[in-house]
Design a protein around this motif. Structure first.
Motif, short mmCIF file in Angstrom:
data_model
loop_
_atom_site.label_atom_id
_atom_site.label_comp_id
_atom_site.label_asym_id
_atom_site.label_seq_id
_atom_site.Cartn_x
_atom_site.Cartn_y
_atom_site.Cartn_z
N GLU A 111 0.82 -1.21 0.00
CA GLU A 111 0.00 0.00 0.00
C GLU A 111 0.86 1.27 0.00
O GLU A 111 0.68 2.13 -0.85
CB GLU A 111 -0.97 0.01 1.18
N PRO A 112 1.81 1.40 0.93
CA PRO A 112 2.59 2.65 0.91
C PRO A 112 3.64 2.71 -0.21
O PRO A 112 4.00 3.79 -0.65
CB PRO A 112 3.26 2.67 2.28
N TRP A 113 4.14 1.56 -0.68
CA TRP A 113 5.26 1.58 -1.63
C TRP A 113 4.94 1.07 -3.01
O TRP A 113 5.70 1.27 -3.93
CB TRP A 113 6.40 0.73 -1.08
N GLY A 114 3.89 0.32 -3.20
CA GLY A 114 3.63 -0.30 -4.49
C GLY A 114 4.07 -1.75 -4.50
O GLY A 114 4.55 -2.27 -3.50
N ARG A 115 3.91 -2.39 -5.64
CA ARG A 115 4.19 -3.82 -5.75
C ARG A 115 5.68 -4.12 -5.66
O ARG A 115 6.48 -3.61 -6.43
CB ARG A 115 3.64 -4.37 -7.05
N VAL A 116 6.02 -4.96 -4.70
CA VAL A 116 7.40 -5.42 -4.54
C VAL A 116 7.60 -6.61 -5.47
O VAL A 116 6.81 -7.55 -5.46
CB VAL A 116 7.69 -5.82 -3.07
N THR A 117 8.65 -6.56 -6.30
CA THR A 117 8.89 -7.62 -7.26
C THR A 117 10.11 -8.47 -6.95
O THR A 117 10.22 -9.60 -7.39
CB THR A 117 9.08 -7.03 -8.67
N ARG A 118 11.05 -7.92 -6.18
CA ARG A 118 12.29 -8.63 -5.90
C ARG A 118 12.78 -8.29 -4.50
O ARG A 118 12.63 -7.16 -4.05
CB ARG A 118 13.34 -8.24 -6.93
N VAL A 119 13.38 -9.28 -3.84
CA VAL A 119 13.96 -9.11 -2.51
C VAL A 119 15.35 -9.73 -2.54
O VAL A 119 15.54 -10.79 -3.14
CB VAL A 119 13.09 -9.81 -1.44
N THR A 120 16.31 -9.06 -1.90
CA THR A 120 17.64 -9.67 -1.77
C THR A 120 18.03 -9.72 -0.30
O THR A 120 17.68 -8.83 0.48
CB THR A 120 18.72 -8.90 -2.55
N VAL A 121 18.73 -10.78 0.06
CA VAL A 121 19.18 -11.01 1.43
C VAL A 121 20.62 -11.54 1.39
O VAL A 121 21.11 -11.94 0.34
CB VAL A 121 18.29 -12.02 2.18
#
Length: 191
Positions: A57-67
């Motif tokens: 909601e606050p940022w938009g659609r997250v498509t990728r995450v890195t760890v």
């Protein structure tokens, strides 16, 4: 003896519990971190869906995450979140205490990852520190600072417990409790 592990229990629990998250307020001050995330476990497949759902909601659609894989026992290639897949990547060069979220149209966000086993008071301090607008502190520095703060708090508690267990007595230089009669008399002769 055979042991059966129920791998669905943490995932079921994580789906019902909202993400513990602290975000930097919207401001023109750019900092090194955009907030902090305190997951309930080290299971990325269970923990990422509530996090991504809270951020869409606050940022938009997250498509990728890195760890960094040093903090996560299993790093899945993708995680299903509300009808779409989030790609998960890992980099050993990335700060182990940081999670990076990416979106095609919106940008990048860096979150401090607070270990799940962290005490609530320490997690609250870390979440507040990571959400300070314009902060130049990295995830690694915040975690190192908290280690020092936590050690200081534990030492103070231990000293207080020692004081209380001795009845609040002063200690002699030789390590034994001193009573009032052992204290030197002041100039006026009163104790």
């Amino acid at each position: 003896m055979t042991s059966i592990l129920d791998r669905t229990a943490p995932r079921d629990l994580a789906a019902e519990v909202p993400a513990r998250l602290s975000l930097t307020p919207k401001t023109t001050l750019a900092g090194r971190l955009d907030g902090a995330w305190w997951p309930h476990s080290r299971d990325l497949e269970a923990e990422l869906p509530p996090l991504v759902a809270a951020l869409e909601e606050p940022w938009g659609r997250v498509t990728r995450v890195t760890v960094n894989p040093t903090r996560w026992p299993v790093v899945p290639h993708t995680v299903a979140v509300d009808g779409h897949k989030v790609h998960v990547g890992w980099f050993t060069e990335q700060d182990p205490d940081k999670l990076i979220l990416l979106s095609y149209g919106i940008g990048r966000w860096d979150l401090l990852v607070i270990p799940p086993e962290t005490e609530p008071a320490a997690a609250a301090r870390l979440m507040a520190a990571a959400a300070i607008p314009g902060s130049v502190l990295t995830a690694g520095v915040l975690m190192a600072n908290e280690t020092v703060i936590g050690r200081g708090i534990r030492d103070a508690r231990r000293r207080e417990a020692t004081w209380e267990s001795e009845g609040g007595a002063c200690m002699s230089p030789f390590g034994s409790p001193m009573g009032r009669s052992a204290l030197p008399l002041p100039a006026n002769g009163w104790r």
